[in-house]
Motif scaffolding. Structure first.
Motif, PDB file in Angstrom:
ATOM      1  N   LEU A 298       0.824  -1.209   0.000  1.00 16.23           N
ATOM      2  CA  LEU A 298       0.000   0.000   0.000  1.00 16.23           C
ATOM      3  C   LEU A 298       0.859   1.260   0.000  1.00 16.23           C
ATOM      4  O   LEU A 298       0.548   2.241  -0.687  1.00 16.23           O
ATOM      5  CB  LEU A 298      -0.931  -0.007   1.225  1.00 16.23           C
ATOM      6  CG  LEU A 298      -2.043  -1.055   1.221  1.00 16.23           C
ATOM      7  CD1 LEU A 298      -2.812  -1.003   2.543  1.00 16.23           C
ATOM      8  CD2 LEU A 298      -3.009  -0.809   0.053  1.00 16.23           C
ATOM      9  N   LEU A 299       1.939   1.233   0.766  1.00 15.36           N
ATOM     10  CA  LEU A 299       2.833   2.397   0.792  1.00 15.36           C
ATOM     11  C   LEU A 299       3.527   2.590  -0.549  1.00 15.36           C
ATOM     12  O   LEU A 299       3.740   3.728  -0.992  1.00 15.36           O
ATOM     13  CB  LEU A 299       3.867   2.226   1.905  1.00 15.36           C
ATOM     14  CG  LEU A 299       3.328   2.367   3.327  1.00 15.36           C
ATOM     15  CD1 LEU A 299       4.394   1.971   4.335  1.00 15.36           C
ATOM     16  CD2 LEU A 299       2.871   3.811   3.588  1.00 15.36           C
ATOM     17  N   ALA A 300       3.889   1.487  -1.224  1.00 15.34           N
ATOM     18  CA  ALA A 300       4.512   1.598  -2.543  1.00 15.34           C
ATOM     19  C   ALA A 300       3.542   2.221  -3.538  1.00 15.34           C
ATOM     20  O   ALA A 300       3.919   3.077  -4.351  1.00 15.34           O
ATOM     21  CB  ALA A 300       4.960   0.214  -3.019  1.00 15.34           C
ATOM     22  N   LEU A 301       2.287   1.799  -3.485  1.00 15.03           N
ATOM     23  CA  LEU A 301       1.265   2.377  -4.367  1.00 15.03           C
ATOM     24  C   LEU A 301       1.053   3.860  -4.054  1.00 15.03           C
ATOM     25  O   LEU A 301       0.883   4.678  -4.966  1.00 15.03           O
ATOM     26  CB  LEU A 301      -0.046   1.610  -4.218  1.00 15.03           C
ATOM     27  CG  LEU A 301      -0.036   0.158  -4.731  1.00 15.03           C
ATOM     28  CD1 LEU A 301      -1.354  -0.524  -4.379  1.00 15.03           C
ATOM     29  CD2 LEU A 301       0.177   0.139  -6.250  1.00 15.03           C
ATOM     30  N   ALA A 302       1.073   4.191  -2.759  1.00 11.39           N
ATOM     31  CA  ALA A 302       0.895   5.594  -2.380  1.00 11.39           C
ATOM     32  C   ALA A 302       2.062   6.445  -2.876  1.00 11.39           C
ATOM     33  O   ALA A 302       1.862   7.561  -3.381  1.00 11.39           O
ATOM     34  CB  ALA A 302       0.769   5.701  -0.855  1.00 11.39           C
ATOM     35  N   ALA A 303       3.277   5.935  -2.737  1.00  7.69           N
ATOM     36  CA  ALA A 303       4.445   6.680  -3.206  1.00  7.69           C
ATOM     37  C   ALA A 303       4.380   6.905  -4.708  1.00  7.69           C
ATOM     38  O   ALA A 303       4.652   8.006  -5.209  1.00  7.69           O
ATOM     39  CB  ALA A 303       5.732   5.926  -2.839  1.00  7.69           C
ATOM     40  N   GLY A 304       4.005   5.854  -5.450  1.00  5.43           N
ATOM     41  CA  GLY A 304       3.879   5.996  -6.896  1.00  5.43           C
ATOM     42  C   GLY A 304       2.768   6.950  -7.285  1.00  5.43           C
ATOM     43  O   GLY A 304       2.930   7.777  -8.199  1.00  5.43           O
ATOM     44  N   GLY A 305       1.631   6.883  -6.577  1.00  2.00           N
ATOM     45  CA  GLY A 305       0.516   7.765  -6.892  1.00  2.00           C
ATOM     46  C   GLY A 305       0.836   9.214  -6.625  1.00  2.00           C
ATOM     47  O   GLY A 305       0.518  10.101  -7.428  1.00  2.00           O
TER      48      GLY A 305
END
Length: 315
Positions: A298-305
Motif C-alpha cells: 500500500l505504501l509503494a502504491l501511495a508513493a507511486g501515486g
C-alpha cells in the motif's frame, strides 16, 4: 511481537544509509542551485519546485522499505490456542497436619471443597486426575473427562501420617503417562496442581521431583495452604503445623510452575480459579509477515501515486 527469523533484522542497518544518501543528494542539488548565479535563467530552466511535497514520495518509499525489512524477519504474534488432550493432575495433601483448624472448618475440608469446585469449573475438554499423598502417594482417580469420578474420589480421602510431596509429583507424572494408549510415547500437555501445608518428610526428594517434572515438560504449580498459627492434637500432644512455603515455592519455580499461597478457603478458591484460567489455553506464535507485506504494498502504491500526481513521473 516476536521474530521467527531475528537474524534477518540486520537489514535494518541499510535504512539509515538510504536516508543519509537521500539527504546528501538533496544537499548537492541545493549547492548546484546556489552556484548557478544567473537567477533569471535558472528560473526558466528549472522552475520553482514544490518544497515539502518533493519529500513525500521519498518518505513513503523509505517507510515501505522499513516495513518490508521487518516483514522479512517474519514477525509473529502470540495467539491463545485451546489445548488438545490437556490433562490436569490435582494432588491433595492428606497428612495429619491438614486437621488444623486455623482455616474454617479445618484445612482438610476447605481444601476438598476448593478442589472440587476447581474440577467442576475446568473446561470440559480437560481431563482431570486426582492424587492423594501422605506417607505415600496414590492415584485415586485416573485422568479422564469424568468430573463426577474425580469429585467422588476427593470425597473419599482420609488423613494419614507424614508428607510425601516428591512421591506425589512422581505419581502424578505416572498418571499422565498412563492417560491413553499413546501417552507413553506422546504424553498429552499436562499440568500438576499440588496443594500442601508442610514439608517433604518421606519418599523421594523435591529435587528429584523437580528433575522429573522438567524432563517430562510438565510444570508443577503449588499452593501453600494454611497460616503460621495452625496446630493439631496428635496422640494427646498439641503440635504446631505452620505452612512450609519455601519447599513448595522451590518445587514450583524449579519445575516451571507457579507458587501460590492461600490462608483461608476464600483465598484458596481464588487461587484455583486463577490456575484454571491460565490452563485453558497455550500461546502459539503465528507468522504475521503477510500483514507487513500488504502494508508495504500500500505504501509503494501511495508513493507511486503521489509522484505521478505531483511530478508526472514515478519516484
Amino acid at each position: 511481537m516476536t521474530f521467527l527469523s531475528p537474524e534477518r533484522l540486520w537489514l535494518l542497518i541499510l535504512l539509515p544509509l538510504m536516508v543519509a544518501l537521500y539527504v546528501v543528494l538533496q544537499m548537492r542539488r541545493r549547492q548546484y542551485a546556489v552556484r548557478f548565479t544567473n537567477l533569471a535563467l535558472l528560473s526558466q530552466v528549472a522552475p520553482k519546485r514544490p518544497g515539502w511535497r518533493r519529500h513525500v514520495a521519498a518518505g513513503l518509499f523509505l517507510t515501505m522499505m522499513l516495513i518490508m525489512m521487518i516483514g522479512f524477519a517474519r514477525p509473529a504474534t502470540g495467539v491463545k490456542v485451546p489445548r488438545d488432550r490437556a490433562t490436569v493432575m490435582v494432588a491433595v495433601d492428606v497428612s495429619l497436619s491438614m486437621m488444623a483448624k486455623d482455616v474454617a472448618p479445618n484445612r482438610f475440608e476447605a481444601a476438598k471443597d476448593a478442589a472440587k469446585k476447581f474440577i467442576r469449573d475446568l473446561p470440559g475438554r480437560f481431563n482431570v486426575g486426582v492424587v492423594s499423598f501422605a506417607g505415600s502417594a496414590n492415584l485415586v482417580a485416573a485422568p479422564s473427562a469424568d468430573r463426577q469420578a474425580a469429585i467422588a474420589s476427593i470425597d473419599q480421602l482420609v488423613l494419614a501420617k507424614r508428607t510425601a510431596i516428591g512421591e506425589a509429583v512422581f505419581t502424578s507424572l505416572q498418571g499422565v503417562r498412563s492417560f491413553d494408549a499413546q501417552a507413553s510415547q506422546d504424553p498429552p500437555p499436562a499440568h500438576i496442581v499440588l496443594l500442601s501445608d508442610g514439608d517433604n518428610t518421606t519418599g523421594r526428594s523435591v529435587t528429584e521431583a523437580i528433575d522429573a517434572g522438567r524432563a517430562a515438560h510438565i510444570p508443577v504449580s503449588t499452593i501453600a495452604f494454611g497460616t503460621p498459627y495452625g496446630t493439631v492434637d496428635i496422640e494427646g500432644e498439641t503440635t504446631s503445623v505452620s505452612v512450609n512455603k519455601e519447599t513448595l515455592r522451590t518445587l514450583a519455580e524449579g519445575s516451571g510452575g507457579k507458587a501460590y499461597e492461600a490462608a483461608d478457603g476464600g483465598q484458596l478458591s481464588e487461587v484455583y480459579s486463577s490456575i484454571g484460567s491460565s490452563l485453558g489455553f497455550k500461546i502459539e506464535h503465528r507468522d504475521v509477515a503477510a500483514r507487513f507485506t500488504g502494508l508495504a504494498l500500500l505504501l509503494a502504491l501511495a508513493a507511486g501515486g503521489v509522484s505521478l500526481a505531483w511530478f508526472s513521473r514515478l519516484p
